[in-house]
Design an enzyme around this catalytic site. Sequence first.
Site, PDB file in Angstrom:
ATOM      1  CB  THR A  47      -0.971   0.019   1.193  1.00 17.65           C
ATOM      2  OG1 THR A  47      -0.241  -0.090   2.403  1.00 17.65           O
ATOM      3  CG2 THR A  47      -1.986  -1.095   1.097  1.00 17.65           C
ATOM      4  CE  LYS A  53       0.562  -3.420   3.084  1.00 15.81           C
ATOM      5  NZ  LYS A  53      -0.005  -2.389   4.002  1.00 15.81           N
ATOM      6  CB  THR A  89       3.715  -6.915   9.386  1.00 17.03           C
ATOM      7  OG1 THR A  89       3.622  -6.492   8.033  1.00 17.03           O
ATOM      8  CG2 THR A  89       3.073  -8.276   9.510  1.00 17.03           C
ATOM      9  CD  GLU A 140       2.302   5.372   6.671  1.00 12.58           C
ATOM     10  OE1 GLU A 140       1.500   4.848   5.876  1.00 12.58           O
ATOM     11  OE2 GLU A 140       1.956   5.938   7.708  1.00 12.58           O
ATOM     12  CG  ASN A 142       0.142   8.631   8.225  1.00  7.65           C
ATOM     13  OD1 ASN A 142      -0.503   7.698   7.769  1.00  7.65           O
ATOM     14  ND2 ASN A 142       1.406   8.526   8.603  1.00  7.65           N
ATOM     15  CB  SER A 184      -7.928  13.245   0.362  1.00  5.18           C
ATOM     16  OG  SER A 184      -6.735  13.589   1.043  1.00  5.18           O
TER      17      SER A 184
END
Lengths: 413, 413
Positions: free
Chosen positions: B158, B184, B195, B285, B408, B413
């Site tokens: 993702t 992932k 995870t 991230e 994030n 959106s």
Amino acid sequence: MSTTVSPLAPKSHPKMPAVDGVRIATAEAGIKYKSRTDLLVMAFDEGTEVAGVFTRSKCPSAPVDYCRDNLKAGKARVLVVNSGNANAFTGKKGRQSTAMTGEAAAKAAACQPGDVFLASTGVIGEPLDAGKFSHLLAGMVKDAKPGLWADAGKAIMTTDTYPKYATATVKLGDADVTINGIAKGAGMIAPDMATMLSFVATDAPIAAAVLQDLLSKGVGKTFNSVTVDSDTSTSDTLLFFATGAAAKKGAPKITDPKDARLAQFRRALNRILKNLALQVVRDGEGARKQVEVTVTGARSGRSAKRIALSIANSPLVKTAVAGEDANWGRVVMAVGKAGEPADRDLLSIWFGDNRLAHNGERDPDYSEELTSSYMKGDEIRIRADIGLGRGKATVWTCDLTKQYVEINGDYRS
Amino acid sequence: MSTTVSPLAPKSHPKMPAVDGVRIATAEAGIKYKSRTDLLVMAFDEGTEVAGVFTRSKCPSAPVDYCRDNLKAGKARVLVVNSGNANAFTGKKGRQSTAMTGEAAAKAAACQPGDVFLASTGVIGEPLDAGKFSHLLAGMVKDAKPGLWADAGKAIMTTDTYPKYATATVKLGDADVTINGIAKGAGMIAPDMATMLSFVATDAPIAAAVLQDLLSKGVGKTFNSVTVDSDTSTSDTLLFFATGAAAKKGAPKITDPKDARLAQFRRALNRILKNLALQVVRDGEGARKQVEVTVTGARSGRSAKRIALSIANSPLVKTAVAGEDANWGRVVMAVGKAGEPADRDLLSIWFGDNRLAHNGERDPDYSEELTSSYMKGDEIRIRADIGLGRGKATVWTCDLTKQYVEINGDYRS
């Protein structure tokens, strides 16, 4: 002290009246900051009673240890606060520093070191050289004046972008009594004493044990219900001083926490604590939005508060609010990870008055447009109904922005 | 799938061998993403045994419920994974979607729905339309090929910036057996299944109960010791399949978790789980640095792990690392707030080999220059010795950067 004031800062500050029996002085001691005050002294009339609530950290600062010891006697004559250095994790040197400050302050106020209260805020782990400011205390106590509450609020700031004040005047018996409070944040804010430092003073004649009861009960729905980043400071300190000077005007001496004459005073105190706590949240590092999280329908009030804090502390929820994204899926996630009783298929979630999820799935009537527009505001209310019981709690936080990372990525250097 | 690959990505990916008894197919189903694969099918030979570990969220996704049910029988014939939609908090529609996918997959693989395993990752709360891809399953199972592990790793991504692979070939008895794993991340990563999704397969003939024992013990020091942001997904799923095909080459059937012949296999599995878990952290991230937090001298191993996680999850510690600031005072804070036994005056703290604090205060021999230089590296080791006992734990996390907030703040959106 930042150069850019938080967009959530109050439009104006209240005019802070004097509190009879309290005198204030501030100074530029140059402990860390340049060209600003970093030292606060409050001198209290003889007979002042005191109560306090502190961080639950297992690694408290030296001033927290010092205050805890002195609180047992419940008497206060002088408070000394410095900003720029927390005197935390400073070992033997830290204790030497508080002892030296305590003695100098006691000498200045003609009292015992046991009547002195200390607080320090700023960097952790740097020894605090009390020699830098202890020689100033005698002059400060001598020159202290009743009206300087605005100066007091400024001297204790660190990364705060605005000083935090609250005041109320209420009846105790037939006499008017005043309650003043100041606070500073703005990072390392989490329950178990949310604010790093807050000081409240009143001229009401209230015994230390009653003050402690009022304060301990008052923090639950105020300071202990706000969180900026889930990090708990080593230095969190809330002290409440009562000089008793209003007795001259006929205010009754209160020695029983159940005294019915306290009702108005208690409500005013709780409003001040909540007002200051929210000002701390609204000045959370990098904050652009205030977030109110209410959990209803939990198994108990305690369970509701745990779930509310799980939502309020979730980086994914907080970044979504920063991005003006009504990402209610992340609220589901935060409810799920709280470890409290919850049933996915009974859960409902609102952002403002917009119900986005109901009975375990997206609300079919939910309007993306209305919700998107709501998310652009600077006060966001999130509500989760667990659907299991009657437990309810509200906590407050702010969004997590790039500015938070920026401020905290180079605070020390 | 991001366009910018994490600077912490592995320099090269291992060449993934085939696992006898596993065939793989991927497809572009267009569930959310365009022009990339988002659907993975793994078909397993008859007799394949399976074990699993899942999120402890109280609001698990529909596929997690589906897998938990099917795991009781311990048999697997087909795995279907989609990215782009988590099928979480989708209520009755979510259950209808898993049922429809399960039936289509069972028909495709000529097995029972009870032999099907499902996983979904992506946005929460959007209904997953199984009609978008269930018609593809028959063709995919038919065309599936043994060697496509590289494709499998890519189809499940993702916000990951790179696919995550690990492989090992070890002796079981006298036969070579292979273990392959993919995973992932990369947000909503916290213990209790770190995870979001990981799938491991082997040709070793190992009974489901033994697989479960290996997996449950293996996750403690691997997947359950990594954290990106303390947020626990509703979808975390780790499945472990054993086709038993190596029995043809003489590998012994293992039915007892205490079987001594498992030693080498167990070590290899744990290495794979740790390797995949660290790849997830290194793709956290916005991550720019990997952080290893070791706590020694705690009262117990459990206490050490709680303190280590308190440090690893602290936004203030993580932003300090992002800012290359050896702000050990924030480590003191995080030790203090963990709620575990600690004595400020016995605490020592290292960044790499640089001891910054000792016996409750700053180490007098600490070199700011050496430490600053150390902080510029991309693998930071933090160690805290509590000084109370022999409890020890290591956890892994990454720094908290502005990119985390950016990613994030506008993911949905």
